[in-house]
Write a protein that holds these residues in place. Structure first.
Motif, PDB file in Angstrom:
ATOM      1  N   ALA A   1      23.653  43.820   5.336  1.00  0.00           N
ATOM      2  CA  ALA A   1      23.219  43.892   6.728  1.00  0.00           C
ATOM      3  C   ALA A   1      22.402  42.661   7.104  1.00  0.00           C
ATOM      4  O   ALA A   1      22.516  42.163   8.232  1.00  0.00           O
ATOM      5  N   GLU A   2      21.615  42.148   6.190  1.00  0.00           N
ATOM      6  CA  GLU A   2      20.842  40.929   6.455  1.00  0.00           C
ATOM      7  C   GLU A   2      21.770  39.763   6.744  1.00  0.00           C
ATOM      8  O   GLU A   2      21.524  38.968   7.665  1.00  0.00           O
ATOM      9  N   GLN A   3      22.858  39.645   5.995  1.00  0.00           N
ATOM     10  CA  GLN A   3      23.808  38.556   6.247  1.00  0.00           C
ATOM     11  C   GLN A   3      24.435  38.700   7.628  1.00  0.00           C
ATOM     12  O   GLN A   3      24.573  37.714   8.364  1.00  0.00           O
ATOM     13  N   THR A   4      24.794  39.927   8.004  1.00  0.00           N
ATOM     14  CA  THR A   4      25.379  40.170   9.322  1.00  0.00           C
ATOM     15  C   THR A   4      24.408  39.812  10.432  1.00  0.00           C
ATOM     16  O   THR A   4      24.765  39.118  11.401  1.00  0.00           O
ATOM     17  N   ILE A   5      23.178  40.271  10.311  1.00  0.00           N
ATOM     18  CA  ILE A   5      22.185  40.017  11.358  1.00  0.00           C
ATOM     19  C   ILE A   5      21.835  38.539  11.416  1.00  0.00           C
ATOM     20  O   ILE A   5      21.682  37.966  12.508  1.00  0.00           O
ATOM     21  N   ALA A   6      21.716  37.884  10.285  1.00  0.00           N
ATOM     22  CA  ALA A   6      21.415  36.446  10.274  1.00  0.00           C
ATOM     23  C   ALA A   6      22.498  35.665  11.009  1.00  0.00           C
ATOM     24  O   ALA A   6      22.213  34.738  11.784  1.00  0.00           O
ATOM     25  N   LEU A   7      23.753  36.044  10.776  1.00  0.00           N
ATOM     26  CA  LEU A   7      24.862  35.367  11.452  1.00  0.00           C
ATOM     27  C   LEU A   7      24.836  35.669  12.947  1.00  0.00           C
ATOM     28  O   LEU A   7      24.980  34.759  13.778  1.00  0.00           O
ATOM     29  N   GLN A   8      24.631  36.920  13.309  1.00  0.00           N
ATOM     30  CA  GLN A   8      24.610  37.282  14.720  1.00  0.00           C
ATOM     31  C   GLN A   8      23.477  36.577  15.459  1.00  0.00           C
ATOM     32  O   GLN A   8      23.661  36.099  16.587  1.00  0.00           O
ATOM     33  N   VAL A   9      22.306  36.500  14.841  1.00  0.00           N
ATOM     34  CA  VAL A   9      21.166  35.825  15.476  1.00  0.00           C
ATOM     35  C   VAL A   9      21.473  34.349  15.704  1.00  0.00           C
ATOM     36  O   VAL A   9      21.162  33.788  16.768  1.00  0.00           O
ATOM     37  N   GLU A  10      22.095  33.702  14.739  1.00  0.00           N
ATOM     38  CA  GLU A  10      22.448  32.291  14.927  1.00  0.00           C
ATOM     39  C   GLU A  10      23.454  32.124  16.063  1.00  0.00           C
ATOM     40  O   GLU A  10      23.306  31.220  16.905  1.00  0.00           O
ATOM     41  N   LEU A  11      24.453  32.998  16.125  1.00  0.00           N
ATOM     42  CA  LEU A  11      25.477  32.878  17.158  1.00  0.00           C
ATOM     43  C   LEU A  11      24.930  33.172  18.550  1.00  0.00           C
ATOM     44  O   LEU A  11      25.397  32.601  19.536  1.00  0.00           O
ATOM     45  N   VAL A  12      23.933  34.049  18.658  1.00  0.00           N
ATOM     46  CA  VAL A  12      23.327  34.381  19.951  1.00  0.00           C
ATOM     47  C   VAL A  12      22.304  33.340  20.378  1.00  0.00           C
ATOM     48  O   VAL A  12      22.239  32.957  21.549  1.00  0.00           O
ATOM     49  N   SER A  13      21.495  32.871  19.430  1.00  0.00           N
ATOM     50  CA  SER A  13      20.370  32.003  19.794  1.00  0.00           C
ATOM     51  C   SER A  13      20.814  30.646  20.317  1.00  0.00           C
ATOM     52  O   SER A  13      20.150  30.060  21.177  1.00  0.00           O
ATOM     53  N   GLN A  14      21.946  30.142  19.840  1.00  0.00           N
ATOM     54  CA  GLN A  14      22.398  28.833  20.307  1.00  0.00           C
ATOM     55  C   GLN A  14      22.766  28.849  21.796  1.00  0.00           C
ATOM     56  O   GLN A  14      22.239  28.048  22.581  1.00  0.00           O
ATOM     57  N   PRO A  15      23.649  29.734  22.255  1.00  0.00           N
ATOM     58  CA  PRO A  15      23.944  29.753  23.695  1.00  0.00           C
ATOM     59  C   PRO A  15      22.764  30.202  24.535  1.00  0.00           C
ATOM     60  O   PRO A  15      22.600  29.744  25.674  1.00  0.00           O
ATOM     61  N   LEU A  16      21.908  31.092  24.013  1.00  0.00           N
ATOM     62  CA  LEU A  16      20.758  31.524  24.788  1.00  0.00           C
ATOM     63  C   LEU A  16      19.775  30.374  24.981  1.00  0.00           C
ATOM     64  O   LEU A  16      19.184  30.229  26.059  1.00  0.00           O
ATOM     65  N   ALA A  17      19.617  29.538  23.984  1.00  0.00           N
ATOM     66  CA  ALA A  17      18.759  28.362  24.127  1.00  0.00           C
ATOM     67  C   ALA A  17      19.307  27.429  25.200  1.00  0.00           C
ATOM     68  O   ALA A  17      18.537  26.849  25.987  1.00  0.00           O
ATOM     69  N   LEU A  18      20.625  27.279  25.264  1.00  0.00           N
ATOM     70  CA  LEU A  18      21.230  26.446  26.303  1.00  0.00           C
ATOM     71  C   LEU A  18      20.969  27.031  27.682  1.00  0.00           C
ATOM     72  O   LEU A  18      20.644  26.308  28.633  1.00  0.00           O
ATOM     73  N   VAL A  19      21.107  28.356  27.820  1.00  0.00           N
ATOM     74  CA  VAL A  19      20.803  29.010  29.090  1.00  0.00           C
ATOM     75  C   VAL A  19      19.354  28.731  29.497  1.00  0.00           C
ATOM     76  O   VAL A  19      19.069  28.413  30.655  1.00  0.00           O
ATOM     77  N   VAL A  20      18.442  28.840  28.549  1.00  0.00           N
ATOM     78  CA  VAL A  20      17.019  28.602  28.843  1.00  0.00           C
ATOM     79  C   VAL A  20      16.807  27.166  29.320  1.00  0.00           C
ATOM     80  O   VAL A  20      16.078  26.922  30.294  1.00  0.00           O
ATOM     81  N   ASN A  21      17.435  26.202  28.668  1.00  0.00           N
ATOM     82  CA  ASN A  21      17.285  24.808  29.083  1.00  0.00           C
ATOM     83  C   ASN A  21      17.837  24.562  30.480  1.00  0.00           C
ATOM     84  O   ASN A  21      17.287  23.784  31.252  1.00  0.00           O
ATOM     85  N   ILE A  22      18.931  25.218  30.820  1.00  0.00           N
ATOM     86  CA  ILE A  22      19.567  25.000  32.121  1.00  0.00           C
ATOM     87  C   ILE A  22      18.816  25.715  33.236  1.00  0.00           C
ATOM     88  O   ILE A  22      18.579  25.148  34.307  1.00  0.00           O
ATOM     89  N   VAL A  23      18.410  26.956  32.988  1.00  0.00           N
ATOM     90  CA  VAL A  23      17.833  27.799  34.040  1.00  0.00           C
ATOM     91  C   VAL A  23      16.318  27.670  34.128  1.00  0.00           C
ATOM     92  O   VAL A  23      15.734  27.766  35.209  1.00  0.00           O
ATOM     93  N   GLY A  24      15.650  27.478  32.994  1.00  0.00           N
ATOM     94  CA  GLY A  24      14.200  27.322  32.972  1.00  0.00           C
ATOM     95  C   GLY A  24      13.402  28.591  33.203  1.00  0.00           C
ATOM     96  O   GLY A  24      12.416  28.570  33.945  1.00  0.00           O
ATOM     97  N   PRO A  25      13.783  29.720  32.588  1.00  0.00           N
ATOM     98  CA  PRO A  25      13.015  30.946  32.808  1.00  0.00           C
ATOM     99  C   PRO A  25      11.664  30.907  32.105  1.00  0.00           C
ATOM    100  O   PRO A  25      11.508  30.296  31.042  1.00  0.00           O
TER     101      PRO A  25
END
Length: 304
Positions: free
Chosen positions: A220-244
């Motif tokens: 489960a740790e491997q699954t969550i680690a992978l999911q967090v990496e896949l989510v955090s990259q596009p979410l960081a881009l959204v934050v940079n573009i939108v500036g929340p």
């Protein structure tokens, strides 16, 4: 007073709203999905139960996409409103002004005014539920965008295929929107299940995967680690573009404080703005966000 509705594929909830933090619950009824007349009757019955004035407006949070220009609703879960100008048609049936916005927009509107986003000028609300979605509020006002799609970060070929977690390479999974590699395929509850199946060949519900992860299970740790990496990259881009100033997370995965904290810890090093406080946080309104957001939608319409 506003009669506010939160309409999903299975249930219609209603409340009489004197303000965003003053709701009188009117109950819930099953959603008539295939008969618009029955759907309108269900809405009318709840309005009558609340005793709102004859010309009191109705504000609706609904699953699906609402185009702010055409008024057309795209909603596969409720066929009788799919492709229909719901505000116009329901308004004609009820003899009232009807306002309609999608549930993600109402969620972020609620969080911006009465939840985790209070006091922040720009709020991006991220939904990590069955799928991934979102909405945007700027200066207290909902920004639906062209086609009503602002904040919908769940779609588009954006998911990484080379990752730092074993097996280090990942295919793009087909998405229900017709594209491949969308965040929606890996970023939310069904995505966690898909990743766990891909990594370990085991079918488990997302709740069980999260429970095993919090208990220290290695798979489960491997699954969550992978999911967090896949989510955090596009979410960081959204934050940079939108500036929340804050990113409240709703949906089922938003109930896991540990998961949201881990996503926050992965997002903040990836953004240009450096923060020494949490940016990605659990939503504070978990039960009635749709009703609160609908109430805010109605109240906004009454402002001079």
């Amino acid at each position: 007073m506003i009669t506010a509705f939160d309409i999903g594929g299975s249930t219609i909830k209603a409340a009489l709203a004197r303000g965003p933090e003053s709701l009188t619950m009117l109950g819930r009824v099953p959603t008539p999905r295939d008969d618009f007349s029955a759907f309108a009757d269900a809405i009318a019955g709840l309005i009558d139960k609340g005793g709102a004035s004859k010309d009191g407006p109705v504000a609706i949070s609904v699953t699906g996409v609402v185009d702010p220009d055409s008024g057309l609703v795209t909603c596969a879960n409720i066929p009788c409103i799919d492709g229909r100008n719901l505000a116009r048609d329901l308004g004609t049936r009820l003899g009232r002004t009807v306002l309609v916005a999608n549930d993600a927009d109402c969620f972020v509107l609620a969080e911006a005014h009465t939840g985790a986003g209070r006091g922040h000028r720009v709020v991006f609300g991220a939904i990590l539920g069955t799928g991934a979605g979102g909405g945007l509020v700027v200066d207290g006002k909902l920004h639906p965008g062209a086609g009503g799609l602002a904040g919908e970060w769940g779609h588009g070929t954006i998911v990484a295929t080379k990752v730092s977690v074993a097996p280090f390479e990942l295919p793009h999974f087909a998405c229900g929107c017709g594209q491949s590699g969308c965040l929606d395929t890996v970023g939310a509850a069904r995505g966690i299940e898909r990743l766990h199946r891909h990594l370990h060949g085991t079918d488990l519900p997302s709740t069980e995967i999260l429970a095993r992860w919090e208990a220290g299970d290695a798979q489960a740790e491997q699954t969550i680690a992978l999911q967090v990496e896949l989510v955090s990259q596009p979410l960081a881009l959204v934050v940079n573009i939108v500036g929340p100033g804050i990113v409240p997370v709703g949906g089922g995965l938003g109930n896991s404080a540990a998961l949201i904290a881990r996503i926050d810890a992965a997002v903040r090093p990836r953004i240009l703005r450096k923060l020494d406080r949490p940016l990605v946080v659990p939503a504070q309104l978990t039960t009635d966000a749709g009703l609160v957001g609908a109430a805010m939608l109605g109240l906004e319409s009454q402002e001079p």
